[in-house]
Motif scaffolding. Structure first.
Motif, PDB file in Angstrom:
ATOM      1  N   VAL A 191       0.836  -1.209   0.000  1.00 33.41           N
ATOM      2  CA  VAL A 191       0.000   0.000   0.000  1.00 33.41           C
ATOM      3  C   VAL A 191       0.867   1.253   0.000  1.00 33.41           C
ATOM      4  CG1 VAL A 191      -1.595   1.380   1.376  1.00 33.41           C
ATOM      5  CG2 VAL A 191      -2.021  -1.049   1.064  1.00 33.41           C
ATOM      6  N   ILE A 192       1.860   1.296   0.889  1.00 28.02           N
ATOM      7  CA  ILE A 192       2.732   2.468   0.970  1.00 28.02           C
ATOM      8  C   ILE A 192       3.553   2.618  -0.302  1.00 28.02           C
ATOM      9  CG2 ILE A 192       4.736   3.427   2.188  1.00 28.02           C
ATOM     10  CD1 ILE A 192       3.547   2.320   4.763  1.00 28.02           C
ATOM     11  N   SER A 193       3.987   1.506  -0.870  1.00 28.81           N
ATOM     12  CA  SER A 193       4.715   1.567  -2.138  1.00 28.81           C
ATOM     13  C   SER A 193       3.816   2.080  -3.258  1.00 28.81           C
ATOM     14  CB  SER A 193       5.257   0.183  -2.502  1.00 28.81           C
ATOM     15  OG  SER A 193       6.141  -0.284  -1.510  1.00 28.81           O
ATOM     16  N   GLY A 194       2.553   1.640  -3.241  1.00 31.01           N
ATOM     17  CA  GLY A 194       1.608   2.149  -4.238  1.00 31.01           C
ATOM     18  C   GLY A 194       1.347   3.630  -4.080  1.00 31.01           C
ATOM     19  N   LEU A 195       1.279   4.083  -2.823  1.00 30.00           N
ATOM     20  CA  LEU A 195       1.086   5.510  -2.568  1.00 30.00           C
ATOM     21  C   LEU A 195       2.247   6.342  -3.100  1.00 30.00           C
ATOM     22  CD1 LEU A 195      -0.338   5.632   1.070  1.00 30.00           C
ATOM     23  CD2 LEU A 195      -1.471   6.388  -1.010  1.00 30.00           C
ATOM     24  N   SER A 196       3.406   5.721  -3.220  1.00 29.07           N
ATOM     25  CA  SER A 196       4.574   6.446  -3.729  1.00 29.07           C
ATOM     26  C   SER A 196       4.324   6.987  -5.134  1.00 29.07           C
ATOM     27  CB  SER A 196       5.801   5.525  -3.740  1.00 29.07           C
ATOM     28  OG  SER A 196       6.111   5.091  -2.441  1.00 29.07           O
ATOM     29  N   LEU A 197       3.509   6.270  -5.920  1.00 27.16           N
ATOM     30  CA  LEU A 197       3.181   6.769  -7.256  1.00 27.16           C
ATOM     31  C   LEU A 197       2.404   8.079  -7.163  1.00 27.16           C
ATOM     32  CD1 LEU A 197       2.151   3.624  -9.328  1.00 27.16           C
ATOM     33  CD2 LEU A 197       4.262   4.940  -9.475  1.00 27.16           C
ATOM     34  N   GLY A 198       1.429   8.119  -6.239  1.00 25.27           N
ATOM     35  CA  GLY A 198       0.671   9.339  -6.036  1.00 25.27           C
ATOM     36  C   GLY A 198       1.540  10.466  -5.518  1.00 25.27           C
ATOM     37  N   GLN A 199       2.490  10.138  -4.628  1.00 22.97           N
ATOM     38  CA  GLN A 199       3.396  11.157  -4.108  1.00 22.97           C
ATOM     39  C   GLN A 199       4.358  11.651  -5.172  1.00 22.97           C
ATOM     40  OE1 GLN A 199       4.649   8.545  -0.801  1.00 22.97           O
ATOM     41  NE2 GLN A 199       4.117  10.219   0.583  1.00 22.97           N
ATOM     42  N   ALA A 200       4.661  10.807  -6.141  1.00 28.48           N
ATOM     43  CA  ALA A 200       5.576  11.203  -7.212  1.00 28.48           C
ATOM     44  C   ALA A 200       4.897  12.079  -8.262  1.00 28.48           C
ATOM     45  CB  ALA A 200       6.171   9.963  -7.880  1.00 28.48           C
ATOM     46  N   ALA A 201       3.544  12.041  -8.315  1.00 26.59           N
ATOM     47  CA  ALA A 201       2.816  12.797  -9.337  1.00 26.59           C
ATOM     48  C   ALA A 201       3.095  14.295  -9.294  1.00 26.59           C
ATOM     49  CB  ALA A 201       1.316  12.521  -9.219  1.00 26.59           C
ATOM     50  N   PRO A 202       3.038  14.963  -8.118  1.00 24.35           N
ATOM     51  CA  PRO A 202       3.359  16.396  -8.097  1.00 24.35           C
ATOM     52  C   PRO A 202       4.785  16.689  -8.534  1.00 24.35           C
ATOM     53  CG  PRO A 202       2.237  15.748  -6.073  1.00 24.35           C
ATOM     54  CD  PRO A 202       2.585  14.487  -6.801  1.00 24.35           C
ATOM     55  N   ASP A 203       5.717  15.767  -8.215  1.00 28.90           N
ATOM     56  CA  ASP A 203       7.103  15.962  -8.634  1.00 28.90           C
ATOM     57  C   ASP A 203       7.227  15.906 -10.151  1.00 28.90           C
ATOM     58  OD1 ASP A 203       8.100  16.167  -6.016  1.00 28.90           O
ATOM     59  OD2 ASP A 203       8.139  13.994  -5.808  1.00 28.90           O
ATOM     60  N   ILE A 204       6.474  14.991 -10.773  1.00 26.74           N
ATOM     61  CA  ILE A 204       6.496  14.897 -12.235  1.00 26.74           C
ATOM     62  C   ILE A 204       5.968  16.189 -12.861  1.00 26.74           C
ATOM     63  CG2 ILE A 204       5.554  13.674 -14.238  1.00 26.74           C
ATOM     64  CD1 ILE A 204       5.413  11.166 -12.483  1.00 26.74           C
ATOM     65  N   SER A 205       4.856  16.714 -12.304  1.00 28.49           N
ATOM     66  CA  SER A 205       4.286  17.966 -12.812  1.00 28.49           C
ATOM     67  C   SER A 205       5.270  19.116 -12.663  1.00 28.49           C
ATOM     68  CB  SER A 205       2.984  18.292 -12.061  1.00 28.49           C
ATOM     69  OG  SER A 205       2.047  17.273 -12.218  1.00 28.49           O
ATOM     70  N   ALA A 206       5.918  19.188 -11.485  1.00 28.66           N
ATOM     71  CA  ALA A 206       6.879  20.268 -11.241  1.00 28.66           C
ATOM     72  C   ALA A 206       8.084  20.163 -12.164  1.00 28.66           C
ATOM     73  CB  ALA A 206       7.329  20.242  -9.784  1.00 28.66           C
ATOM     74  N   ILE A 207       8.550  18.943 -12.388  1.00 29.46           N
ATOM     75  CA  ILE A 207       9.708  18.753 -13.277  1.00 29.46           C
ATOM     76  C   ILE A 207       9.345  19.135 -14.706  1.00 29.46           C
ATOM     77  CG2 ILE A 207      11.240  17.025 -14.297  1.00 29.46           C
ATOM     78  CD1 ILE A 207      11.069  15.528 -11.586  1.00 29.46           C
ATOM     79  N   SER A 208       8.159  18.715 -15.170  1.00 36.80           N
ATOM     80  CA  SER A 208       7.726  19.043 -16.537  1.00 36.80           C
ATOM     81  C   SER A 208       7.607  20.551 -16.724  1.00 36.80           C
ATOM     82  CB  SER A 208       6.381  18.375 -16.835  1.00 36.80           C
ATOM     83  OG  SER A 208       6.477  16.982 -16.716  1.00 36.80           O
ATOM     84  N   TYR A 209       7.044  21.229 -15.728  1.00 39.34           N
ATOM     85  CA  TYR A 209       6.905  22.679 -15.793  1.00 39.34           C
ATOM     86  C   TYR A 209       8.273  23.353 -15.797  1.00 39.34           C
ATOM     87  CZ  TYR A 209       5.278  27.388 -14.608  1.00 39.34           C
ATOM     88  OH  TYR A 209       5.039  28.738 -14.611  1.00 39.34           O
ATOM     89  N   SER A 210       9.199  22.823 -14.994  1.00 38.39           N
ATOM     90  CA  SER A 210      10.541  23.396 -14.915  1.00 38.39           C
ATOM     91  C   SER A 210      11.311  23.213 -16.215  1.00 38.39           C
ATOM     92  CB  SER A 210      11.313  22.754 -13.762  1.00 38.39           C
ATOM     93  OG  SER A 210      10.670  22.995 -12.542  1.00 38.39           O
ATOM     94  N   VAL A 211      11.038  22.098 -16.910  1.00 39.83           N
ATOM     95  CA  VAL A 211      11.683  21.875 -18.211  1.00 39.83           C
ATOM     96  C   VAL A 211      11.301  22.980 -19.185  1.00 39.83           C
ATOM     97  CG1 VAL A 211      11.736  20.361 -20.217  1.00 39.83           C
ATOM     98  CG2 VAL A 211      11.913  19.391 -17.934  1.00 39.83           C
ATOM     99  N   GLU A 212      10.010  23.370 -19.176  1.00 44.10           N
ATOM    100  CA  GLU A 212       9.561  24.458 -20.038  1.00 44.10           C
ATOM    101  C   GLU A 212      10.220  25.781 -19.640  1.00 44.10           C
ATOM    102  OE1 GLU A 212       7.591  24.339 -22.698  1.00 44.10           O
ATOM    103  OE2 GLU A 212       7.507  22.163 -22.515  1.00 44.10           O
ATOM    104  N   LEU A 213      10.315  26.007 -18.333  1.00 46.68           N
ATOM    105  CA  LEU A 213      10.888  27.267 -17.870  1.00 46.68           C
ATOM    106  C   LEU A 213      12.388  27.344 -18.135  1.00 46.68           C
ATOM    107  CD1 LEU A 213       9.132  27.742 -14.407  1.00 46.68           C
ATOM    108  CD2 LEU A 213       8.487  28.716 -16.611  1.00 46.68           C
TER     109      LEU A 213
END
Length: 527
Positions: free
Chosen positions: A295-317
């Motif tokens: 369960v906690i390992s699965g939650l890691s995917l959800g916790q990684a989602a904001p990081d993916i969004s932030a990284i994608s946005y930073s790539v554009e910037l």
């Protein structure tokens, strides 16, 4: 032709992920490599912890049969936790230190590249685009966002992905039946977290965009009366207020839905684990920790989602460091407080005064506070239910069935309650926060307009800088008074419920745990 041009522009906007590291040199790549290893080891340490924890639980669960052997086994597994903690200490330090260092280095290079790009522009640029509020307020936040992605988000992403992979690998090797059932619900957990992050980030971006459109301070001062200017400014800010309320509700529903899915998922897992233990597929400790692990390992995917969004946005910037055609930003260090050091009128409002400005919205605060206490108390109550389920696994089958049924019903009720309290809490505090921000910005704007027209000709009082300060100062105050208060109230509810439950169950163990608090607190302070 227009459609072709649009397609070409879309293609131009697509930037490879490696563009984020375009300012890295060989030393930075070494730092990122070492930091990545540290992040992966740190992430994998949680699943490894649950292996030791499962063995320890099973020993304690059978202690009444073999008390002497149990004492020896507990001492052995306790030593394993010490070894694991040393590995976590060095891996986490390596992860944070290396990524922070390389993030600062690469961000400094971006600032220098931007400065060189600005100095190479035609002088006419500074009479048009480079004098607007969007131009002046851009480099600060963009470079900070890129630096944050490099220093924290990339490392966090690798940390969570490593935890996910290690957790599921260990889970399937130990008790594949429980892991398979858990795997079926992980997409729902990850989806709830991902949708919450996506909607919230989108609404925050809209709020910021609407605020930037609020207008030019010097222009409204020169061509409109003070009262009319304030009315126009307030009208322009109403869109941010509406989007702010939506963001609060979306945040509450998102968090509530995520906790709702968790409660329902645990209901299923508690029931299924009881069957696994009853059929002697695995013991109680192994089954329980496998369930936790996956369960906690699965939650890691959800916790990684904001990081993916932030990284994608930073790539554009990151394109703006070498291309003046992107968004413009200025150095944050050049931005001072409104009124400056020359004795002019200051619009800085202390946090203590801000609480008095919340007065008109006290009903929202009272209801939001109550919901925050309930939301905070949910985790200790959830832990109590899980611990009762674990104890029931070592009882006879009839008792186990009866206890598990009670826990499942309670968890289903908690799933409904958590959506309700999170939605009300964040909606009401969001409304209160946005109204506070409107009042603060209106007062600050009114104070600015009381200055003479010549005051706006000073380099530190340009309309773009004043507009940027109006946004950043008011937003910071809102964060201090409302956002931090929400977290504080939830933590208070959490702590109060935890201590009440702990002392009622076993006051001796609770006192022993309290004795370790200085170490825990000092660890958080050092972090």
């Amino acid at each position: 032709m227009d459609s072709k041009e649009g397609d070409e522009r879309k293609k131009e906007r697509k930037v490879p992920m490696l563009k984020l590291f375009s300012f890295a040199d060989s030393y930075d790549y070494i730092l990122m490599f070492i930091g990545s290893i540290g992040a992966c080891i740190h992430g994998a340490s949680v699943p490894v912890f649950f292996i030791f924890f499962g063995k320890l639980i099973n020993v304690i669960g059978l202690a009444y049969l073999f008390p002497k052997e149990a004492s020896h086994q507990v001492a052995k597994y306790s030593l394993d936790f010490v070894y694991l903690s040393v590995a976590i200490l060095f891996s986490s330090w390596t992860e944070v230190a290396c990524w922070m260092h390389t993030g600062e280095r690469q961000a400094a290079k971006m600032r220098m590249a931007y400065l060189k790009s600005m100095l190479n522009q035609d002088i006419s640029l500074f009479d048009t685009e480079a004098s607007t509020g969007e131009v002046i307020s851009a480099i600060t936040s963009d470079i900070i966002i890129v630096q944050d992605a490099l220093s924290e988000k990339v490392g966090n992403f690798m940390h969570y992905i490593s935890r996910f992979i290690a957790g599921f690998t260990i889970g399937f090797v130990r008790v594949w039946q429980i892991s398979l059932v858990t795997l079926s619900i992980v997409p729902l957990i990850a989806l709830a977290g991902g949708v919450y992050a996506y909607v919230t980030i989108g609404l925050i971006a809209k709020i910021r965009k609407e605020y930037v459109k609020a207008g030019n301070v010097r222009t409204v001062h020169a061509f409109a009366g003070e009262e009319r200017a304030v009315r126009s400014y307030k009208t322009a800010l109403m869109k941010t207020y509406i989007n702010g309320r939506k963001a609060g509700l979306a945040k509450g529903l998102g968090l509530g839905s995520m906790h709702c899915v968790l409660f329902l998922s645990w209901s299923l897992l508690v029931w299924f684990t009881s069957i696994v233990v009853h059929k002697n597929i695995a013991n109680g400790g192994e089954s329980f920790t496998t369930m936790l692990n996956v369960v906690i390992s699965g939650l890691s995917l959800g916790q990684a989602a904001p990081d993916i969004s932030a990284i994608s946005y930073s790539v554009e910037l990151s394109r703006t460091g070498t291309s003046i055609g992107g968004s413009f930003r200025s150095d944050k260090d050049s931005i001072g407080r409104v009124g400056g050091e020359d004795g002019n009128k200051s619009t800085h409002v202390s946090a203590k005064r801000l609480y008095s400005m919340i007065g008109p919205d006290w009903p929202y605060g009272v209801i939001g506070t109550l919901c925050a206490f309930v939301a905070g108390a949910q985790m200790p109550l959830f832990a109590l239910g899980i611990s009762h389920a674990l104890v029931s696994y070592y009882m006879d089958w009839e008792t186990t069935q009866r206890e598990v049924k009670k826990i499942v019903f309670l968890f289903c009720g908690g799933a409904v309650i958590t959506v309700t309290v999170h939605a009300i809490e964040h909606l009401f505090f969001g409304i209160m926060g946005e109204r506070l921000t409107l009042r603060v910005r209106e007062k600050m704007f009114t104070a600015i307009l009381k200055n003479e027209i010549g005051w706006f000709d000073e380099t530190t009082n340009t309309s773009s800088m004043l507009s940027s300060r109006l946004e950043s100062d008011a937003t910071l105050m809102r964060s201090i008074v409302v956002d931090r208060t929400t977290i504080l109230l939830q933590n208070l509810g959490n702590v109060a419920a935890s201590f009440i439950i702990a002392f009622l169950l076993n006051w001796r163990i609770t006192l022993v745990v309290l004795a370790t608090y200085p170490l825990i607190i000092s660890g958080h302070i050092s972090e």
